[in-house]
Design an enzyme around this catalytic site. Structure first.
Site, PDB file in Angstrom:
ATOM      1  N   ARG A 275     -12.286   0.021  -2.118  1.00 56.24           N
ATOM      2  CA  ARG A 275     -10.878   0.512  -2.465  1.00 56.24           C
ATOM      3  C   ARG A 275      -9.706  -0.522  -2.303  1.00 56.24           C
ATOM      4  O   ARG A 275      -8.926  -0.810  -3.010  1.00 56.24           O
ATOM      5  CB  ARG A 275     -10.580   1.632  -1.802  1.00 56.24           C
ATOM      6  CG  ARG A 275      -9.515   2.396  -2.396  1.00 56.24           C
ATOM      7  CD  ARG A 275      -9.625   3.109  -3.927  1.00 56.24           C
ATOM      8  NE  ARG A 275      -8.820   1.854  -4.602  1.00 56.24           N
ATOM      9  CZ  ARG A 275      -8.381   2.158  -5.782  1.00 56.24           C
ATOM     10  NH1 ARG A 275      -8.417   3.511  -6.462  1.00 56.24           N
ATOM     11  NH2 ARG A 275      -7.887   1.125  -6.619  1.00 56.24           N
TER      12      ARG A 275
ATOM     13  N   CYS B 139       0.737  -1.207  -0.043  1.00 53.88           N
ATOM     14  CA  CYS B 139       0.111  -0.188  -0.064  1.00 53.88           C
ATOM     15  C   CYS B 139       0.853   1.141   0.216  1.00 53.88           C
ATOM     16  O   CYS B 139       0.539   2.371  -0.651  1.00 53.88           O
ATOM     17  CB  CYS B 139      -0.796   0.108   1.337  1.00 53.88           C
ATOM     18  SG  CYS B 139      -1.767  -1.519   1.489  1.00 53.88           S
TER      19      CYS B 139
ATOM     20  N   HIS C 290       1.127   5.016  -1.846  1.00 54.73           N
ATOM     21  CA  HIS C 290       0.492   5.973  -1.364  1.00 54.73           C
ATOM     22  C   HIS C 290       1.431   6.596  -0.026  1.00 54.73           C
ATOM     23  O   HIS C 290       1.001   7.430   0.421  1.00 54.73           O
ATOM     24  CB  HIS C 290      -0.778   5.589  -0.401  1.00 54.73           C
ATOM     25  CG  HIS C 290      -1.938   5.189  -1.673  1.00 54.73           C
ATOM     26  ND1 HIS C 290      -2.549   6.179  -2.431  1.00 54.73           N
ATOM     27  CD2 HIS C 290      -2.253   3.940  -2.048  1.00 54.73           C
ATOM     28  CE1 HIS C 290      -3.404   5.267  -3.190  1.00 54.73           C
ATOM     29  NE2 HIS C 290      -2.976   4.122  -2.940  1.00 54.73           N
TER      30      HIS C 290
ATOM     31  N   CYS D  42      -7.103  -2.222  -4.933  1.00 48.28           N
ATOM     32  CA  CYS D  42      -5.777  -1.993  -4.928  1.00 48.28           C
ATOM     33  C   CYS D  42      -5.076  -3.413  -4.924  1.00 48.28           C
ATOM     34  O   CYS D  42      -4.280  -3.323  -5.581  1.00 48.28           O
ATOM     35  CB  CYS D  42      -5.487  -1.313  -3.710  1.00 48.28           C
ATOM     36  SG  CYS D  42      -5.586   0.409  -3.845  1.00 48.28           S
TER      37      CYS D  42
END
Lengths: 101, 278
Positions: B235, B192, B196, B239
């Site tokens: 979401r 992740c 991000h 992802c």
């Protein structure tokens, strides 16, 4: 350039040869070998979508009697599962390197 | 032999080893927010809830135009109707939550000491339904996203306050979420954080990658790509699939813990949901 082509052919040959000589028994054996690896990957919460797809393709091909495809896809599924297991094992230690400090 | 064990113990108990073994949400929060504030000094802390729009003038201009008629408005109205509707037993969602469920979204996900698990607002809504003889709603989209849109809207502007209590199970859940967030997974070998944190503000094809800081504040949101509303867990699933990883179940411990960690890293930022994204 030539050595690279030779290496690629050498790497591709065993899989192609093994798939070419595939039988119902050998395809079933490859599928049976792949399944436990996928279970381990899933238990480590790191199953890859191409792994699942490859096993599904192998089982579909086996049902249709296309044992060469079944064997090749099962081998691919097993290898991918092994890679995901290795990834999960490594990440148990490496994830801390991504934490901002 | 005793000296050997002592030396080994001292070697293992280095400050680094202690720091990585003992979850410390307060220190993590300071380091996490500090990382972004140092990297993007022109963006104030509260503005991180705007996600990608802090990094692209053209997308920001389009977003402001879109927000003149927010695309989530229908979901918001529908969510309010669903939230206020009476159950067959005469009760409603309001009876299941403190303050009648109004203005409480900033405190979720929260740790439930009775079950020892993290409870997201969506899971709390489903618990309420089951307690009143109704079936669970899908946690990703549809009526659940609409109900969450309404509940979140009543918290708009309130600061996120997800506390991790000094409870071994709560700390373990927080740590599991943290580990999930930073662990690379899938055939593409992405975490992740790869997108991000490390690539925050950069382009991934046509999209600007939103920073992890403030990213949960706008959920649920209307995504133009989806053409409807989606929750945070939707979401997560998206992802995971993008990096070629088999997603978890929407109510899995993995996603609960991930939401717990990720939202707690936005503590102090205002709720800005429901939101709209490309």
């Amino acid at each position: 350039m030539k050595p690279i082509v030779a290496i690629l052919i050498a790497l591709a040959l065993p899989a192609a040869a093994s798939a070419a000589g595939a039988t119902k028994a050998s395809a079933a054996r490859e599928i049976a070998l792949a399944k436990p690896k996928l279970r381990v990957a899933a238990s480590m919460n790191d199953q890859w979508t191409p792994t699942v797809a490859a096993l599904k393709q192998a089982e579909t091909a086996e049902r249709k009697g296309d044992f060469a495809t079944a064997q090749a896809k099962a081998m691919r599924a097993r290898k991918l599962a092994e890679l995901s297991i290795a990834q999960a094992m490594q990440q148990k230690k490496l994830w801390v390197n991504e934490v901002p400090r | 032999m005793k000296f050997a064990y002592l030396a080994l113990a001292l070697l293992v108990m280095t400050p680094g080893a202690l720091a990585s073994n003992k979850p410390d949400p307060a220190s993590d929060l300071k380091a996490f927010q500090g990382y972004f504030l140092k990297r993007f000094p022109k963006i104030p802390l509260a503005a991180y809830v705007n996600g990608p729009y802090d990094f692209s003038k053209s997308e920001r201009a389009q977003w402001k135009q879109i927000m003149e008629f927010p695309p989530y408005q229908f979901a918001l109205d529908h969510g309010r109707k669903l939230f206020e509707a009476k159950f067959p037993n005469g009760k409603s969602y309001a009876a299941c939550f403190p303050h009648g469920g109004i203005g409480i979204a900033q405190n979720y996900p929260m740790f439930d000491p009775k079950t020892g698990r993290v409870v997201t607002l969506g899971i709390a809504v489903n618990r309420c339904r089951v307690a009143n003889g109704l079936g669970k709603l899908k946690l990703t989209t549809g009526p659940m996203a609409d109900i969450l849109a309404y509940m979140t809207d009543t918290s708009r502007g309130k600061t996120i306050d997800v506390t991790v209590p000094d409870n071994p199970k709560a700390l373990a859940a927080y740590q599991a979420g943290k580990q999930y967030f930073y662990s690379r997974r899938g055939q593409l070998n992405f975490s992740c954080a790869s997108c991000h944190v490390q690539a925050a503000g950069m382009h991934l094809r046509g999209n600007v990658l939103a920073p992890a800081l403030g990213i949960t504040a706008s959920f649920p949101l209307y995504r133009s790509k989806w053409g409807n509303m989606g929750t945070l867990v939707r979401r997560f699933i998206g992802c995971n699939k993008k990096v070629r990883s088999v997603p978890d179940k929407p109510d899995s411990a993995a996603y609960r813990d991930l939401a717990y960690f990720l939202t707690s890293m936005s503590d102090g930022l205002p709720i800005a949901g429901p939101g709209a994204r490309p």
